[in-house]
Design an enzyme around this catalytic site. Sequence first.
Site, PDB file in Angstrom:
ATOM      1  NE  ARG A 235      -4.142  -1.691   0.037  1.00 40.42           N
ATOM      2  CZ  ARG A 235      -4.137  -2.843  -0.649  1.00 40.42           C
ATOM      3  NH1 ARG A 235      -3.060  -3.187  -1.342  1.00 40.42           N
ATOM      4  NH2 ARG A 235      -5.182  -3.628  -0.634  1.00 40.42           N
ATOM      5  CD  GLU A 264      -2.983   2.831  -6.279  1.00 46.34           C
ATOM      6  OE1 GLU A 264      -3.882   2.076  -6.733  1.00 46.34           O
ATOM      7  OE2 GLU A 264      -2.014   2.396  -5.631  1.00 46.34           O
ATOM      8  CG  HIS A 283      -2.343  -1.076  -7.544  1.00 45.05           C
ATOM      9  ND1 HIS A 283      -3.012  -0.408  -6.558  1.00 45.05           N
ATOM     10  CD2 HIS A 283      -2.191  -2.351  -7.090  1.00 45.05           C
ATOM     11  CE1 HIS A 283      -3.259  -1.237  -5.547  1.00 45.05           C
ATOM     12  NE2 HIS A 283      -2.769  -2.424  -5.859  1.00 45.05           N
TER      13      HIS A 283
END
Length: 317
Positions: A235, A264, A283
Site C-alpha cells: 500500500r 491512484e 498497481h
Amino acid sequence: MRIAILDDYQNIALQSADWTDVQNHGEITVFDDHVCNTGDLISRLEPFDVLCVMRERTALTGDILRALPNLRLIVTTGKRNDAIDVATASELGITVCGTESPSTATPELTFALMLALARNLMAENASMRAGGWQVGIGQDLAGSTLGIIGLGRLGAKVAKMAQAFDMHVCAWSANLTQERCDELGVTHMATKEDLLRASDFVTIHQRLSDRTHGLIGTNELNQMKPTAYLINTSRGPIVDDTALIDALNSGEIAGAALDVYDKEPLPVSHPLRHCDGLLLSPHLGYVTRNTWNVFYGQTVEAILAWRSGNPIRVIGP
C-alpha cells in the site's frame, strides 16, 4: 435491474466471466475511467441498483452511499474493501459481497520488480533504445539478503521464491513470531532497524493501518545500505514519498520500485514520476488474467445469489 461495473481500466470485465444470466435480468454499464469528484461520481452512480467495484479504486463513503437511493447491492473484488463504508451500507439496507483473491500475482510482480532493479533493466533498456550497449553492472540475487516486512500470506510466498533464488531471507513485523519464521525457514529479526541494516533488498507485504502508515520514512531509509533496494507492492502510504525521493536523489539507497501510491491513479504531475532510480508500475500486483477470471466470475455468482435471495460472501460491518 441496472448494474454498473466501475474502474474497468482495460475494458476486460465482460470478457473475464459469463455475464449471460446477469444480462437476462438487467442492463450492464461498464465504466473504464476513474471519477474523483464526489458530485460527478454521485451523478454517475445514482441510477444503478448494483455496483461492481474493484477493491480500493473508487471509495464509497457514507455520504456517497446516502446519495444513492436506488443502490441495493455492492460486489467488491476481494474479501474486504476498506474504501467501502460497510457500516453505513448495512444501515441503508445495502448488501455488500466480496470474492476470493488469488495470492500468486503480487509475489510474482514483486520478483519481477526485484530482478529489474538488480539487473538495472531500466537504464539498459533506455541505452539499447538510444543505440547504445551496456551501461552498468547488475547484482546477483543468489547470496543476497532479502528482508521481508510482513510474513503473512503474500510475504510467505515471496520468501519461498527468494529461497529458490538462493537468497538469504529475513523477516520482521510488529507481531511476527519466531515460530512463524521457523515454519518458513526464515531468519527472525528482532527489530525493523535490524532488518533494514542487514538487507540488500527490502520488500513490504503488510496491510495499511494506523500502525503501518508511514512505516518507512527518513529514519528507516537512513538505516538501509547505500547499495540496497526497496520494493513496495503493498500500500502506498506505508512508505513516505518525500523521504523516498530524498533518499534516492541523495544516493542513500541504490533504487526502489513502487506499484502502489497514496493516490491512484497517480497524478500526472506527481514528483514520483520524475525521480531517478525509481521503477514505477501502475498497481499491477493483482492485475492478471487468472485473477480477473476469479474476481468477475465470482462477481457474477454474487449478483445471481443476491437476486435469488441467498447472498454469498457477505461482508459485514
